[in-house]
Structure formats: structure tokens, C-alpha cells
Design a protein around this motif. Sequence first.
Motif, PDB file in Angstrom:
ATOM      1  N   PRO A  17      36.348  40.830  17.875  1.00  0.00           N
ATOM      2  CA  PRO A  17      35.307  41.079  18.884  1.00  0.00           C
ATOM      3  C   PRO A  17      34.012  40.323  18.644  1.00  0.00           C
ATOM      4  CG  PRO A  17      36.284  43.148  18.089  1.00  0.00           C
ATOM      5  CD  PRO A  17      36.734  42.070  17.167  1.00  0.00           C
ATOM      6  N   LEU A  18      33.863  39.714  17.474  1.00  0.00           N
ATOM      7  CA  LEU A  18      32.622  38.998  17.154  1.00  0.00           C
ATOM      8  C   LEU A  18      32.638  37.551  17.623  1.00  0.00           C
ATOM      9  CD1 LEU A  18      32.201  40.324  13.505  1.00  0.00           C
ATOM     10  CD2 LEU A  18      30.968  41.099  15.540  1.00  0.00           C
ATOM     11  N   ARG A  19      33.748  37.093  18.154  1.00  0.00           N
ATOM     12  CA  ARG A  19      33.807  35.689  18.581  1.00  0.00           C
ATOM     13  C   ARG A  19      32.774  35.384  19.659  1.00  0.00           C
ATOM     14  NH1 ARG A  19      38.456  33.512  20.835  1.00  0.00           N
ATOM     15  NH2 ARG A  19      38.322  31.540  19.683  1.00  0.00           N
ATOM     16  N   GLY A  20      32.502  36.340  20.552  1.00  0.00           N
ATOM     17  CA  GLY A  20      31.520  36.117  21.607  1.00  0.00           C
ATOM     18  C   GLY A  20      30.106  35.937  21.079  1.00  0.00           C
ATOM     19  N   PRO A  21      29.600  36.901  20.303  1.00  0.00           N
ATOM     20  CA  PRO A  21      28.237  36.764  19.785  1.00  0.00           C
ATOM     21  C   PRO A  21      28.116  35.870  18.558  1.00  0.00           C
ATOM     22  CG  PRO A  21      29.151  38.876  19.109  1.00  0.00           C
ATOM     23  CD  PRO A  21      30.166  38.236  20.017  1.00  0.00           C
ATOM     24  N   LEU A  22      29.220  35.277  18.105  1.00  0.00           N
ATOM     25  CA  LEU A  22      29.193  34.522  16.850  1.00  0.00           C
ATOM     26  C   LEU A  22      28.146  33.405  16.818  1.00  0.00           C
ATOM     27  CD1 LEU A  22      30.637  34.409  14.098  1.00  0.00           C
ATOM     28  CD2 LEU A  22      32.169  32.685  15.099  1.00  0.00           C
ATOM     29  N   PRO A  23      27.875  32.665  17.922  1.00  0.00           N
ATOM     30  CA  PRO A  23      26.851  31.614  17.832  1.00  0.00           C
ATOM     31  C   PRO A  23      25.493  32.105  17.347  1.00  0.00           C
ATOM     32  CG  PRO A  23      28.149  31.322  19.815  1.00  0.00           C
ATOM     33  CD  PRO A  23      28.576  32.630  19.218  1.00  0.00           C
ATOM     34  N   ARG A  24      25.192  33.373  17.541  1.00  0.00           N
ATOM     35  CA  ARG A  24      23.903  33.897  17.075  1.00  0.00           C
ATOM     36  C   ARG A  24      23.768  33.791  15.559  1.00  0.00           C
ATOM     37  NH1 ARG A  24      23.434  39.771  18.692  1.00  0.00           N
ATOM     38  NH2 ARG A  24      21.376  39.514  17.732  1.00  0.00           N
ATOM     39  N   LEU A  25      24.884  33.673  14.869  1.00  0.00           N
ATOM     40  CA  LEU A  25      24.857  33.542  13.419  1.00  0.00           C
ATOM     41  C   LEU A  25      24.235  32.222  12.991  1.00  0.00           C
ATOM     42  CD1 LEU A  25      25.840  35.054  10.835  1.00  0.00           C
ATOM     43  CD2 LEU A  25      27.969  33.757  11.051  1.00  0.00           C
ATOM     44  N   GLY A  26      24.208  31.241  13.896  1.00  0.00           N
ATOM     45  CA  GLY A  26      23.657  29.929  13.588  1.00  0.00           C
ATOM     46  C   GLY A  26      24.720  28.973  13.103  1.00  0.00           C
ATOM     47  N   GLY A  27      24.265  27.764  12.749  1.00  0.00           N
ATOM     48  CA  GLY A  27      25.195  26.729  12.346  1.00  0.00           C
ATOM     49  C   GLY A  27      25.835  26.068  13.546  1.00  0.00           C
ATOM     50  N   SER A  28      26.787  25.206  13.281  1.00  0.00           N
ATOM     51  CA  SER A  28      27.459  24.447  14.335  1.00  0.00           C
ATOM     52  C   SER A  28      28.801  25.079  14.682  1.00  0.00           C
ATOM     53  CB  SER A  28      27.685  23.013  13.871  1.00  0.00           C
ATOM     54  OG  SER A  28      28.631  22.999  12.800  1.00  0.00           O
ATOM     55  N   GLN A  29      29.396  24.577  15.770  1.00  0.00           N
ATOM     56  CA  GLN A  29      30.733  25.048  16.142  1.00  0.00           C
ATOM     57  C   GLN A  29      31.753  24.721  15.046  1.00  0.00           C
ATOM     58  OE1 GLN A  29      31.902  24.890  20.460  1.00  0.00           O
ATOM     59  NE2 GLN A  29      30.367  23.273  20.478  1.00  0.00           N
ATOM     60  N   VAL A  30      31.613  23.551  14.437  1.00  0.00           N
ATOM     61  CA  VAL A  30      32.535  23.183  13.364  1.00  0.00           C
ATOM     62  C   VAL A  30      32.381  24.139  12.186  1.00  0.00           C
ATOM     63  CG1 VAL A  30      33.061  21.416  11.639  1.00  0.00           C
ATOM     64  CG2 VAL A  30      32.695  20.750  14.024  1.00  0.00           C
TER      65      VAL A  30
END
Length: 448
Positions: A381-394
Motif C-alpha cells: 500500500p505504500l507504493r502510492g505515497p512512496l515518492p514522498r520518501l525522496g530520492g529518484s525513481q531508480v
Amino acid sequence: MSFPDRRGNPGSSCAPAALDAAECALRRLLSRDDSPLPDLEAAAAADPAWPMPHLMRAGFLHAMLDPEADAEAVTHLALAAERMARATPRERAHGQALQALHEGRWEAACRIWDRLLIDHPCDALALHCVHHWDEVRGDAAALRQRPARVLPAWDEADPLYPHVLALYAWGLQENNLHPQAEEVGRRALAGGASAPWAVHAVAHVMEMQGRYEEGSAWLRQHQPSWDARSRWAHHLWWHKALFRLEAMDIAGVLRLLDTHLAPATLHTTASRVDGAALLWRLHLIGEDIAAHAAALVEAWPETGAGHCAFVDLHHVLALLAAGLLPRAEAWVAQCAMRALALEDLHRSNHAVAREVALPLMRGLLAHARGDADGAVAQIYPLRGPLPRLGGSQVQRDLVDQTLLAAAADGSERALGQALLNERGMARQATPLTRHWVERLALPSEERA
């Protein structure tokens, strides 16, 4: 009489030598080809009353995401504050942004820099700073939009122009605009310009598209611009290792690990994050790298738990890859304590920690305890908000790879197949992808 900088941005320095040294430091900040600190020391010596060298140093130190560097940054913020009497409004705004950063209010700092760029689109320092913290905050839209807003105001003959183009290429690729990103990145390097951000951006495009052999060749072609003294060196060797891992050239990955990414050579938070991420990927595919991970853990000071969620996650990955589950559990507990402290609730990091990083780390702990299905239930379920963690997609792709491993280790094989379907629609098939296909296809008794 005070002088503007080379782009006409208003400043308060009365010493041309100080401006020249600050310009050299600015180029080093944008290119990461070496430390800007000697130039900033020279600028401060040439104009002791000018606040900008101290502000630039504070910003450089805060960007390290290291509690000890933050403590040194506070000293330079104080020195800058003592020199604000003659500062211009632009310089004062830089000071306000860095003060907000020091207080942990990352979004507030980015809003101040954004306003500076609207009023002064050629303020390269503001662009450099906000770009870094947009990436830390995982704000992909801002990574594309801010360079796009200022680029038309720049003179293409400006020596810093290729670096600004490179930042735009980076923002494009983080928004999955891969053909445009590659075109802009290659344009930034046209004519032999040295712009490692552009090399990095195009390497990300190739990674996201599964072009692993082409990516290895690309980094080799441009290696003179980022090897040796460059602050890019560890990170781009890490990318080289990822391309070899995509090819399932494990011997090649281990050679790079031993020669360019050995734990003893990783002296910064960013390089240790890269080391942990590579070791975790190897751990997920069944390679025994526990000794390497243990060496990294011992070289990584266990101070500052809860300082930055992205860093905290990678520290846990190193601990788990080393087989140090109790220490990983203790680290997560310390991070939770910091994120829930009432006096610290205003910090941007702590909301991300509570809502994304801590549930993710708990899922990792579940997997380490042998509860693969529990790990999937926590992490998916964290895949959606994961970008908030920072860093790049890679960088964040290690979460999907963790899910693939947990799906293969437990009963969620259908989810693993769905993730592989998604992956296959976005990139070419690679040997690493085929590894996951084969692992997910094994009967449960053979996976045990």
C-alpha cells in the motif's frame, strides 16, 4: 560600492575577488566536480563582511543530510546573520530559506527559493538549492517545472547554462518524459561541455528503459567528467553497478563493489546510502554479501536516527543485509521515537517518517523475520505515497524489488506477477527481470 554577480543578481559584496571565488564555488556546487569549500573560504577572506559565503557553506552542509554537518551549518548561519546589515533583499531571502531548512521546514524553504527564482530567474544558487530539496522531498513536478520556468531567461553562452539544462533533463526523466529528457541531457553535453548532472540524467533514462548495455557504455564514454575528484564518482559507479546487475553480471557487480564502492571508501551519507542500496539488491537475489554489509554498518555512525527518513531506510537495509535484525529493530524504534516527539512535529521529515518510512521499515522487519506475506501487506500500500520518501525513481525501485522477493518467498505470487507485468510495460526485458520471472514461477516447495 557593491557589485552584482555575473548574472546581474543583486548582491552586497564590495570585493571583485570575493565575487570571483563565490562564482567558482557556485560552479562546483552545480557540477559537483569538487568541494566548493576552499572557494567559499577564499570568498569570505576577500570580503569578511559579506554574508553569502557563509550562507552558501551552510546550504552545502545541510544538503549532506548528516547531523554533524548540520551542526557545522548552524555556525555559518550565525556568522551570516551577523553580516546581514548591508545584505540585499535577495541575500536576506537566501538566509530565511536556510533558516527554515535548519528548522526542518523543507517546504517553507522551497517556497522562498521559488519566489527568488520568479524575481531572479538567473539566481543559480536558488535553483541549485531548491532542486536538491525538491529531490529530497520527492516533488517530481517541481523538479521539472522550476528549471523550465527559468531556462528561457538564461544566456546560452553562460558557462553555467549546460548545468541548468542538465537540471531540466533530470526533472523531465523523473516525470517519465524519457525521450525529452535524453534529448535535453545530450544537448547539455554538446560541444564537449562537462555537465555530470546531464550524464546522470541520461543514465537514469537508460536504467528506467532497461537499456543496461547502452547505459554501461554511456557512463564509460563520459567517465573522465565524473571520475576521480568529482562528488559524482561514487554515485555513478553505483549506477554502473546497477547496469551490471540488470545484466545479472554478478561478478562484474562484485568487482565494482570491491574496487569503487567498498565500505571503507564510503565516507558520506550519500555514498553509504548507495552502498546499502546496492548490497540490498544483491541480498534480494540471494547473494551472500553479509560481510560487506557488516563492514558498511560498522563504518556508518549510528547517530541521528530519525534525522532523514530516506537515510534511515537505507541504514535499516544495511543492518538487515548484514543479518543484524535486533539492531535493525532498535534503529526503527529510535526513528519512531524521534518522529513522534511532540517538540519535533513541525519537521517536514517527521510526517514522511510516520506515514511512509516507518511502515516501510516495519514491512522490511517482517520479511526479515520470515513473514513474507506480512511484509507484502505492509509494503504494497505504500507504493502510492512512496515518492514522498525522496530520492529518484531508480533509487525507490528497490521497494518493488523487495516486494518481488517477498511475493516469491510467500503466497502472493499473483501480486508478484502483476508487478512484473507493470515492469514489462515500462522497460525492455532484462536478465534481472527474467530472474524474477523464474523465481516467481517456482513451486512453493522449491522456493522454501
